[in-house]
Design a protein around this motif. Structure first.
Motif, PDB file in Angstrom:
ATOM      1  N   LEU A  73       0.802  -1.421  -0.172  1.00  0.00           N
ATOM      2  CA  LEU A  73      -0.123  -0.076   0.274  1.00  0.00           C
ATOM      3  C   LEU A  73       0.901   1.112   0.000  1.00  0.00           C
ATOM      4  O   LEU A  73       1.901   1.153   0.721  1.00  0.00           O
ATOM      5  CB  LEU A  73      -0.926  -0.147   1.114  1.00  0.00           C
ATOM      6  N   GLU A  74       0.617   2.208  -0.680  1.00  0.00           N
ATOM      7  CA  GLU A  74       1.278   3.366  -0.666  1.00  0.00           C
ATOM      8  C   GLU A  74       0.335   4.463  -0.060  1.00  0.00           C
ATOM      9  O   GLU A  74      -0.789   4.543  -0.520  1.00  0.00           O
ATOM     10  CB  GLU A  74       1.621   4.040  -2.003  1.00  0.00           C
ATOM     11  N   ILE A  75       0.846   5.044   1.127  1.00  0.00           N
ATOM     12  CA  ILE A  75       0.046   5.917   1.737  1.00  0.00           C
ATOM     13  C   ILE A  75       0.559   7.530   1.571  1.00  0.00           C
ATOM     14  O   ILE A  75       1.696   7.449   2.064  1.00  0.00           O
ATOM     15  CB  ILE A  75       0.099   5.709   3.594  1.00  0.00           C
ATOM     16  N   ASP A  76      -0.056   8.209   0.895  1.00  0.00           N
ATOM     17  CA  ASP A  76       0.452   9.531   0.809  1.00  0.00           C
ATOM     18  C   ASP A  76       0.076  10.337   1.912  1.00  0.00           C
ATOM     19  O   ASP A  76      -1.129  11.019   2.074  1.00  0.00           O
ATOM     20  CB  ASP A  76      -0.334  10.136  -0.425  1.00  0.00           C
ATOM     21  N   LEU A  77       0.928  10.755   2.664  1.00  0.00           N
ATOM     22  CA  LEU A  77       0.766  11.661   4.109  1.00  0.00           C
ATOM     23  C   LEU A  77       0.482  12.870   3.781  1.00  0.00           C
ATOM     24  O   LEU A  77      -0.156  13.714   4.613  1.00  0.00           O
ATOM     25  CB  LEU A  77       2.081  11.251   4.919  1.00  0.00           C
ATOM     26  N   ALA A  78       1.017  13.298   2.493  1.00  0.00           N
ATOM     27  CA  ALA A  78       0.670  14.791   2.179  1.00  0.00           C
ATOM     28  C   ALA A  78      -0.939  15.060   1.825  1.00  0.00           C
ATOM     29  O   ALA A  78      -1.423  15.987   2.217  1.00  0.00           O
ATOM     30  CB  ALA A  78       1.404  15.178   0.993  1.00  0.00           C
ATOM     31  N   ALA A  85      -8.788  13.671  14.836  1.00  0.00           N
ATOM     32  CA  ALA A  85      -8.301  12.737  13.751  1.00  0.00           C
ATOM     33  C   ALA A  85      -8.859  11.335  14.323  1.00  0.00           C
ATOM     34  O   ALA A  85      -8.435  10.786  15.286  1.00  0.00           O
ATOM     35  CB  ALA A  85      -6.846  12.863  13.493  1.00  0.00           C
ATOM     36  N   ILE A  86      -9.693  10.480  13.630  1.00  0.00           N
ATOM     37  CA  ILE A  86     -10.125   9.342  13.936  1.00  0.00           C
ATOM     38  C   ILE A  86      -9.183   8.490  13.340  1.00  0.00           C
ATOM     39  O   ILE A  86      -8.993   8.080  12.013  1.00  0.00           O
ATOM     40  CB  ILE A  86     -11.615   9.116  13.495  1.00  0.00           C
ATOM     41  N   VAL A  87      -8.295   7.669  14.219  1.00  0.00           N
ATOM     42  CA  VAL A  87      -7.276   6.888  13.759  1.00  0.00           C
ATOM     43  C   VAL A  87      -7.562   5.544  14.362  1.00  0.00           C
ATOM     44  O   VAL A  87      -6.458   4.565  14.407  1.00  0.00           O
ATOM     45  CB  VAL A  87      -5.888   7.340  13.977  1.00  0.00           C
ATOM     46  N   LYS A  88      -8.557   5.157  14.855  1.00  0.00           N
ATOM     47  CA  LYS A  88      -9.023   3.732  15.310  1.00  0.00           C
ATOM     48  C   LYS A  88      -8.899   2.899  14.136  1.00  0.00           C
ATOM     49  O   LYS A  88      -8.824   3.334  12.825  1.00  0.00           O
ATOM     50  CB  LYS A  88     -10.507   3.672  15.683  1.00  0.00           C
ATOM     51  N   GLY A 146      -2.415   2.795   8.668  1.00  0.00           N
ATOM     52  CA  GLY A 146      -1.601   2.921   9.674  1.00  0.00           C
ATOM     53  C   GLY A 146      -1.746   4.023  10.720  1.00  0.00           C
ATOM     54  O   GLY A 146      -1.721   5.077  10.398  1.00  0.00           O
ATOM     55  N   ALA A 147      -1.901   3.700  11.998  1.00  0.00           N
ATOM     56  CA  ALA A 147      -2.552   4.558  12.959  1.00  0.00           C
ATOM     57  C   ALA A 147      -1.531   5.676  13.302  1.00  0.00           C
ATOM     58  O   ALA A 147      -1.957   6.737  13.269  1.00  0.00           O
ATOM     59  CB  ALA A 147      -3.007   3.742  14.062  1.00  0.00           C
ATOM     60  N   ILE A 148      -0.312   5.188  13.384  1.00  0.00           N
ATOM     61  CA  ILE A 148       0.682   5.753  13.975  1.00  0.00           C
ATOM     62  C   ILE A 148       1.128   6.977  12.625  1.00  0.00           C
ATOM     63  O   ILE A 148       0.923   8.394  13.138  1.00  0.00           O
ATOM     64  CB  ILE A 148       1.682   5.369  14.539  1.00  0.00           C
ATOM     65  N   PRO A 149       1.486   6.736  11.616  1.00  0.00           N
ATOM     66  CA  PRO A 149       1.810   7.606  10.640  1.00  0.00           C
ATOM     67  C   PRO A 149       0.645   8.754  10.177  1.00  0.00           C
ATOM     68  O   PRO A 149       0.758   9.795  10.059  1.00  0.00           O
ATOM     69  CB  PRO A 149       2.209   6.883   9.341  1.00  0.00           C
ATOM     70  N   ALA A 150      -0.599   8.097  10.451  1.00  0.00           N
ATOM     71  CA  ALA A 150      -1.818   8.786   9.866  1.00  0.00           C
ATOM     72  C   ALA A 150      -1.771   9.683  10.978  1.00  0.00           C
ATOM     73  O   ALA A 150      -2.457  11.085  10.770  1.00  0.00           O
ATOM     74  CB  ALA A 150      -2.994   7.949   9.851  1.00  0.00           C
ATOM     75  N   ALA A 151      -1.859   9.524  12.260  1.00  0.00           N
ATOM     76  CA  ALA A 151      -2.011  10.333  13.554  1.00  0.00           C
ATOM     77  C   ALA A 151      -1.117  11.555  13.221  1.00  0.00           C
ATOM     78  O   ALA A 151      -1.124  12.615  13.349  1.00  0.00           O
ATOM     79  CB  ALA A 151      -1.961   9.714  14.644  1.00  0.00           C
ATOM     80  N   PRO A 176     -14.389  19.477  -3.341  1.00  0.00           N
ATOM     81  CA  PRO A 176     -13.249  19.207  -4.220  1.00  0.00           C
ATOM     82  C   PRO A 176     -11.934  19.719  -3.416  1.00  0.00           C
ATOM     83  O   PRO A 176     -12.164  20.076  -2.188  1.00  0.00           O
ATOM     84  CB  PRO A 176     -13.173  20.454  -5.301  1.00  0.00           C
ATOM     85  N   ASP A 177     -10.905  19.500  -3.739  1.00  0.00           N
ATOM     86  CA  ASP A 177      -9.639  19.426  -3.108  1.00  0.00           C
ATOM     87  C   ASP A 177      -9.223  18.637  -1.826  1.00  0.00           C
ATOM     88  O   ASP A 177      -8.501  19.132  -0.875  1.00  0.00           O
ATOM     89  CB  ASP A 177      -9.485  20.906  -2.452  1.00  0.00           C
ATOM     90  N   PHE A 178     -10.041  17.392  -1.847  1.00  0.00           N
ATOM     91  CA  PHE A 178      -9.514  16.519  -0.932  1.00  0.00           C
ATOM     92  C   PHE A 178      -8.981  15.377  -1.761  1.00  0.00           C
ATOM     93  O   PHE A 178      -9.658  15.180  -2.723  1.00  0.00           O
ATOM     94  CB  PHE A 178     -10.987  16.059  -0.288  1.00  0.00           C
ATOM     95  N   TYR A 179      -8.113  14.662  -1.232  1.00  0.00           N
ATOM     96  CA  TYR A 179      -7.608  13.654  -2.029  1.00  0.00           C
ATOM     97  C   TYR A 179      -7.351  12.371  -1.398  1.00  0.00           C
ATOM     98  O   TYR A 179      -7.022  12.214  -0.162  1.00  0.00           O
ATOM     99  CB  TYR A 179      -6.149  14.038  -2.424  1.00  0.00           C
ATOM    100  N   PRO A 180      -7.418  11.087  -2.112  1.00  0.00           N
ATOM    101  CA  PRO A 180      -7.417   9.740  -1.329  1.00  0.00           C
ATOM    102  C   PRO A 180      -6.073   9.663  -1.088  1.00  0.00           C
ATOM    103  O   PRO A 180      -5.292  10.039  -1.813  1.00  0.00           O
ATOM    104  CB  PRO A 180      -7.964   8.820  -2.311  1.00  0.00           C
ATOM    105  N   ALA A 181      -5.670   9.082   0.150  1.00  0.00           N
ATOM    106  CA  ALA A 181      -4.491   8.873   0.618  1.00  0.00           C
ATOM    107  C   ALA A 181      -3.794   7.479   0.300  1.00  0.00           C
ATOM    108  O   ALA A 181      -2.576   7.348   0.197  1.00  0.00           O
ATOM    109  CB  ALA A 181      -4.439   9.061   2.112  1.00  0.00           C
ATOM    110  N   LEU A 182      -4.820   6.707  -0.069  1.00  0.00           N
ATOM    111  CA  LEU A 182      -4.198   5.058  -0.181  1.00  0.00           C
ATOM    112  C   LEU A 182      -4.255   4.637  -1.623  1.00  0.00           C
ATOM    113  O   LEU A 182      -5.281   4.931  -2.288  1.00  0.00           O
ATOM    114  CB  LEU A 182      -5.130   4.290   0.881  1.00  0.00           C
TER     115      LEU A 182
END
Ligand SMILES: Cc1ncc(COP(=O)(O)O)c(C=O)c1O
Length: 382
Positions: free
Chosen positions: A10-15, A34-37, A44-49, A239-245
């Motif tokens: 999986l590529e998770i775009d933190l930007a 930020a809901i990271v459950k 990935g809870a920690i990088p997402a948080a 608009p201007d929201f982007y999927p991270a995964l």
């Protein structure tokens, strides 16, 4: 390690997460939790948080105490709220790690009070009010008594009050408005009875935050939107929201199978002529469903998955892609060239919601994090 080390990843775009949180802050004028459950909805809870905090989130929300402790151990210092049940026996750990807990039941509250008396620190609690979700929450008629009781107890600090919407992602606004009215009545009761409001007041999930201006109070609890997922087909992201995964893999075998050849368990696909069949190393144990009529992207084109999806692999028909070669990149979720397959597309195909698609991605799939710090500029535009 980068993608060359893996057969699927999986590529998770933190930007994208930073960007989405920042957009949520702009549009809501409220603090962001930020809901990271659930391992950050699979991201990935920690990088997402961490990315969410960099994007401006003031709080993190999780479902269970162990999720909160994992964030603390990773060095996150922001306030963290456990949204679900916490066993009273775990109170010392919550106190020691400054994790805030949800209280929704007088009996459970009494157990917390007892544990708090034995401890040295302070337990911070948010009282959850049932307004129509039918899940956790105190009856609105009993909420004031519970808050009064908690406030009288040493070692307990009522830090917040909240509720949760059941249908904020639907076009019919009536039920959400009713929930909001019930919640507002409790808040008015607190004010008029001279109790005053707790510091944090929150009601909105992503759909509530985006679509219900009056429901933002001073904190919004957002999961889907921060990951760039539509709250529902009827409540898309602005608009201007982007999927991270993105979910990627590569072709691990290509061969020509002659006409009449069975493909995969049960031979549910039979070649009609000599067909070029590729293998990709993703299966239902990774979170790909065992359903028909799925597609992946190869060289920017849609290629059909043929035959039953196996546990760790499945087959793709490559007749339309003569240029496809062994080890070429394959996209299961994400963009390739001018085309994209979204979590929403998979959810539609599977008859479920995009939340379930991303939460179902197996832990064995490595997560590769892009744009670990930097500007709020996502790598991929959908
Ligand atoms: C209590 C609570 N608040 C907020 C959220 C976040 O919801 P969403 O992902 O729709 O923003 C959830 C998610 O299920 C939740 O259970």
């Amino acid at each position: 390690m980068d993608s060359l080390d893996w057969s699927t990843w999986l590529e998770i775009d933190l930007a994208a997460i930073r960007n989405n949180v920042s957009r949520l802050r702009d549009l809501s004028d409220a603090a962001v939790m930020a809901i990271v459950k659930a391992n950050g909805y699979g991201h990935g809870a920690i990088p997402a948080a961490q990315a969410a905090v960099e994007g401006g989130a003031a709080w993190c929300g999780v479902s269970r105490l162990e999720e909160a402790l994992a964030l603390r151990h990773a060095g996150l210092v922001c306030p963290i709220l456990v949204l679900g049940y916490t066993p009273p026996a775990r109170l010392p750990q919550a106190m020691a790690n400054q994790v805030s807990l949800t209280v929704y039941d007088p009996e459970l509250a009494a157990s917390y009070v007892e544990c708090a008396r034995e401890g040295t620190g302070e337990v911070r609690v948010h009282v959850k009010v049932e307004t129509g979700m039918g899940r956790l929450g105190i009856d609105p008629a009993k909420a004031l008594d519970l808050i009064r009781y908690l406030r009288e107890q040493p070692g307990i600090m009522v830090e917040g009050i909240f509720t949760h919407f059941a249908r904020a992602d639907e076009p019919d606004v009536e039920t959400t408005q009713q929930q909001l009215d019930r919640f507002q009545k409790v808040l008015d009761g607190l004010k008029s009875n001279g109790h005053g409001l707790p510091p944090m007041i929150h009601a909105s999930n992503s759909a509530g935050a985006i679509y219900f201006k009056d429901a933002r109070f001073n904190l919004i609890r957002v999961g889907a939107a921060m990951y760039g997922l539509d709250p529902s087909p009827q409540a898309p992201l602005p608009p201007d929201f982007y999927p991270a995964l993105s979910w990627k893999t590569r072709i691990t075998s290509i061969k020509d199978l002659s006409a009449g050849h069975g493909v995969s368990y049960g031979s549910r696909y039979i070649t009609r002529k000599t067909e070029r069949i590729g293998v990709i190393p993703v299966g239902y144990a990774d979170g790909l469903r065992r359903v028909d009529h799925q597609q992946v992207l190869i060289h920017g084109e849609l290629a059909p998955i043929v035959g039953s999806v196996c546990m760790d692999q499945c087959m793709v028909q490559l007749d339309g892609l003569p240029q496809a070669r062994l080890e070429d990149e394959v996209v299961v979720i994400g963009r390739q060239g001018n085309r994209a397959i979204t979590s929403e597309d998979l959810a539609r195909r599977w008859g479920t919601i995009n939340y379930e698609v991303v939460c179902g991605l197996a832990n064995r799939i490595p997560r590769i994090y892009l744009n670990a710090s930097g500007k709020n500029q996502p790598a991929f535009k959908p």
